[in-house]
Design a protein around this motif. Structure first.
Motif, PDB file in Angstrom:
ATOM      1  N   ALA A  96       0.840  -1.220   0.000  1.00 50.57           N
ATOM      2  CA  ALA A  96       0.000   0.000   0.000  1.00 50.57           C
ATOM      3  C   ALA A  96       0.871   1.264   0.000  1.00 50.57           C
ATOM      4  N   ILE A  97       1.956   1.256   0.774  1.00 49.29           N
ATOM      5  CA  ILE A  97       2.831   2.446   0.810  1.00 49.29           C
ATOM      6  C   ILE A  97       3.496   2.632  -0.556  1.00 49.29           C
ATOM      7  N   ALA A  98       3.978   1.520  -1.132  1.00 50.92           N
ATOM      8  CA  ALA A  98       4.631   1.598  -2.447  1.00 50.92           C
ATOM      9  C   ALA A  98       3.622   2.051  -3.509  1.00 50.92           C
ATOM     10  N   ASP A  99       2.400   1.553  -3.440  1.00 48.33           N
ATOM     11  CA  ASP A  99       1.358   1.969  -4.402  1.00 48.33           C
ATOM     12  C   ASP A  99       1.029   3.445  -4.243  1.00 48.33           C
ATOM     13  N   GLY A 100       1.275   3.978  -3.039  1.00 45.50           N
ATOM     14  CA  GLY A 100       1.050   5.409  -2.807  1.00 45.50           C
ATOM     15  C   GLY A 100       2.184   6.263  -3.344  1.00 45.50           C
ATOM     16  N   GLY A 101       3.148   5.645  -4.024  1.00 42.98           N
ATOM     17  CA  GLY A 101       4.235   6.402  -4.648  1.00 42.98           C
ATOM     18  C   GLY A 101       5.357   6.749  -3.695  1.00 42.98           C
ATOM     19  N   MET A 102       5.452   6.003  -2.597  1.00 49.28           N
ATOM     20  CA  MET A 102       6.511   6.283  -1.614  1.00 49.28           C
ATOM     21  C   MET A 102       7.488   5.111  -1.570  1.00 49.28           C
ATOM     22  N   LEU A 103       8.720   5.405  -1.156  1.00 54.56           N
ATOM     23  CA  LEU A 103       9.724   4.346  -1.023  1.00 54.56           C
ATOM     24  C   LEU A 103       9.628   3.757   0.369  1.00 54.56           C
ATOM     25  N   VAL A 104       9.620   2.434   0.438  1.00 53.50           N
ATOM     26  CA  VAL A 104       9.476   1.775   1.736  1.00 53.50           C
ATOM     27  C   VAL A 104      10.569   0.710   1.896  1.00 53.50           C
ATOM     28  N   ILE A 105      11.133   0.691   3.099  1.00 53.78           N
ATOM     29  CA  ILE A 105      12.228  -0.231   3.410  1.00 53.78           C
ATOM     30  C   ILE A 105      11.726  -1.242   4.438  1.00 53.78           C
ATOM     31  N   GLY A 106      11.904  -2.545   4.141  1.00 59.08           N
ATOM     32  CA  GLY A 106      11.528  -3.594   5.088  1.00 59.08           C
ATOM     33  C   GLY A 106      12.631  -3.783   6.124  1.00 59.08           C
ATOM     34  N   HIS A 107      12.315  -4.470   7.209  1.00 61.59           N
ATOM     35  CA  HIS A 107      13.288  -4.681   8.301  1.00 61.59           C
ATOM     36  C   HIS A 107      12.977  -6.033   8.932  1.00 61.59           C
ATOM     37  N   ILE A 108      13.917  -6.993   8.792  1.00 65.78           N
ATOM     38  CA  ILE A 108      13.713  -8.332   9.361  1.00 65.78           C
ATOM     39  C   ILE A 108      14.935  -8.734  10.188  1.00 65.78           C
ATOM     40  N   GLY A 109      14.822  -9.900  10.839  1.00 67.34           N
ATOM     41  CA  GLY A 109      15.883 -10.367  11.736  1.00 67.34           C
ATOM     42  C   GLY A 109      15.486  -9.955  13.142  1.00 67.34           C
ATOM     43  N   ILE A 110      16.400  -9.306  13.885  1.00 68.42           N
ATOM     44  CA  ILE A 110      15.978  -8.718  15.161  1.00 68.42           C
ATOM     45  C   ILE A 110      15.100  -7.528  14.810  1.00 68.42           C
ATOM     46  N   THR A 111      13.873  -7.556  15.305  1.00 64.50           N
ATOM     47  CA  THR A 111      12.966  -6.432  15.067  1.00 64.50           C
ATOM     48  C   THR A 111      12.548  -5.917  16.448  1.00 64.50           C
ATOM     49  N   PRO A 112      13.196  -4.816  16.908  1.00 63.81           N
ATOM     50  CA  PRO A 112      13.012  -4.382  18.294  1.00 63.81           C
ATOM     51  C   PRO A 112      11.555  -4.161  18.702  1.00 63.81           C
ATOM     52  N   GLN A 113      10.676  -3.789  17.758  1.00 67.47           N
ATOM     53  CA  GLN A 113       9.279  -3.555  18.142  1.00 67.47           C
ATOM     54  C   GLN A 113       8.589  -4.840  18.587  1.00 67.47           C
ATOM     55  N   SER A 114       9.129  -6.010  18.165  1.00 70.07           N
ATOM     56  CA  SER A 114       8.521  -7.274  18.625  1.00 70.07           C
ATOM     57  C   SER A 114       9.494  -8.058  19.501  1.00 70.07           C
ATOM     58  N   SER A 115      10.352  -7.350  20.236  1.00 71.00           N
ATOM     59  CA  SER A 115      11.364  -8.043  21.045  1.00 71.00           C
ATOM     60  C   SER A 115      10.707  -8.908  22.128  1.00 71.00           C
ATOM     61  N   ALA A 116       9.520  -8.500  22.604  1.00 72.12           N
ATOM     62  CA  ALA A 116       8.846  -9.307  23.633  1.00 72.12           C
ATOM     63  C   ALA A 116       8.482 -10.679  23.052  1.00 72.12           C
ATOM     64  N   VAL A 117       8.004 -10.687  21.804  1.00 71.71           N
ATOM     65  CA  VAL A 117       7.621 -11.945  21.146  1.00 71.71           C
ATOM     66  C   VAL A 117       8.867 -12.790  20.864  1.00 71.71           C
ATOM     67  N   MET A 118       9.971 -12.113  20.524  1.00 68.52           N
ATOM     68  CA  MET A 118      11.207 -12.843  20.167  1.00 68.52           C
ATOM     69  C   MET A 118      11.995 -13.270  21.412  1.00 68.52           C
ATOM     70  N   GLY A 119      11.548 -12.831  22.584  1.00 68.80           N
ATOM     71  CA  GLY A 119      12.269 -13.170  23.823  1.00 68.80           C
ATOM     72  C   GLY A 119      13.524 -12.334  24.011  1.00 68.80           C
ATOM     73  N   GLY A 120      13.453 -11.074  23.622  1.00 75.77           N
ATOM     74  CA  GLY A 120      14.601 -10.171  23.813  1.00 75.77           C
ATOM     75  C   GLY A 120      15.316  -9.904  22.508  1.00 75.77           C
ATOM     76  N   PHE A 121      16.473  -9.245  22.618  1.00 76.68           N
ATOM     77  CA  PHE A 121      17.237  -8.869  21.418  1.00 76.68           C
ATOM     78  C   PHE A 121      18.202 -10.002  21.059  1.00 76.68           C
ATOM     79  N   LYS A 122      17.643 -11.134  20.628  1.00 75.45           N
ATOM     80  CA  LYS A 122      18.494 -12.302  20.344  1.00 75.45           C
ATOM     81  C   LYS A 122      18.751 -12.405  18.852  1.00 75.45           C
ATOM     82  N   ALA A 123      19.961 -12.879  18.493  1.00 77.07           N
ATOM     83  CA  ALA A 123      20.278 -13.082  17.071  1.00 77.07           C
ATOM     84  C   ALA A 123      19.244 -14.014  16.453  1.00 77.07           C
TER      85      ALA A 123
END
Ligand code: KIV
Length: 283
Positions: A128-155
């Motif tokens: 949806a952001i890309a269709d709106g004509g904007m550049l969007v960057i994804g972020h995977i691996g450690i994703t600090p916003q879901s650190s509770a789900v990942m059990g902390g900042f683990k590799a």
């Protein structure tokens, strides 16, 4: 300094093997220095929550909080590709929020791109952001916003199975129209495989040397953030120590009457102090 890079430049750099340099920044002064030395990209990350506001994590950060920081960074770094980081809650409920908050970054801060965290589950937002004509960057691996789900900042992506899940996420993010991908906190082998599998530029933070570019959190690399230091952080300076030494010296000099000496004082014109004293005697 130089011309602000475009996404086309970053695609060409991936082809030619020239590495992209990327740091975070949260204020005008740091952004100005980054601009001067020719950093390619700045992320106004929601890490501002920890590095500037002293929160234990990034979750409390809001759009209203991150926008003024992003505006200040843009003012300081007119020649740098600036990325606004969508904070927790800014794109989670629906694609409309994702588009509207990305539009805010573009309109209010003149960003070059926005970034959001997550794999396949955020591909509708990316599209949806890309269709709106904007550049969007994804972020995977450690994703600090879901650190509770990942059990902390683990590799992440340590096993073949875990790395395959990340690779599938990376491919889905590219197919959804992302302009770039950031991979955080994965073994160097996983970073390399994802970088080679994608045609969009892949940046790394703690993802080894083979990604198309490197991101560092400026407060970590300059030794300003002392709460904890991830394994992948190289400290290029220890500014916290420098600052403590300077503050201690100031305290000592004030107590000892050594500051301010005359070179740091304004002076009345000759005779004015005597004239004032005479005026005071009369009244
Ligand atoms: O907010 C931030 O600085 C980030 C980095 C952790 C990649 O997203």
């Amino acid at each position: 300094m130089g011309k602000r890079k475009t996404i086309q430049d970053f695609r060409q750099m991936k082809q030619s093997g020239e590495k992209v340099t990327w740091i975070t920044s949260y204020d005008y002064h740091m952004a100005r220095m980054a601009n001067e030395v020719g950093i390619n990209m700045i992320l106004v990350g929601d890490s501002v929550g920890m590095t500037v506001y002293g929160y234990p994590g990034t979750l409390p950060v809001t759009m209203d909080q991150i926008i003024p920081h992003t505006e200040a960074v843009r003012r300081g770094a007119p020649d740098v590709f600036v990325v606004g980081d969508l904070p927790f809650g800014a794109y989670h409920a629906n694609v409309e929020d994702a588009v509207m908050n990305s539009v805010r970054f573009y309109k209010e801060c003149d960003v070059d791109a926005v970034k959001l965290e997550g794999g396949k589950r955020v591909t509708p937002q990316i599209r949806a952001i890309a269709d709106g004509g904007m550049l969007v960057i994804g972020h995977i691996g450690i994703t600090p916003q879901s650190s509770a789900v990942m059990g902390g900042f683990k590799a992440q992506g340590n096993t073949a199975e875990a790395a395959k899940i990340l690779l599938d996420d990376a491919v889905a993010i590219e197919e959804a129209g992302a302009a770039m991908l950031l991979v955080e906190g994965v073994p160097a082998e996983t970073g390399k495989i994802i970088t080679e599998a994608l045609s969009i530029p892949v940046m790394g933070i703690g993802a080894g040397i083979n990604t198309d570019g490197q991101l560092m959190i400026v407060s970590d690399m300059l030794g300003l953030f002392e709460t904890f230091t991830p394994k992948f952080v190289k400290k290029y300076a220890n500014l916290a120590n420098e600052i403590r030494i300077a503050l201690q010296q100031y305290i000592n000099e004030v107590h000892e009457g050594k500051f301010p000496t005359s070179e740091y004082c304004y002076k009345m014109k000759t005779g004015e102090a005597d004239k004032l004293k005479a005026m005071m005697m009369k009244s």
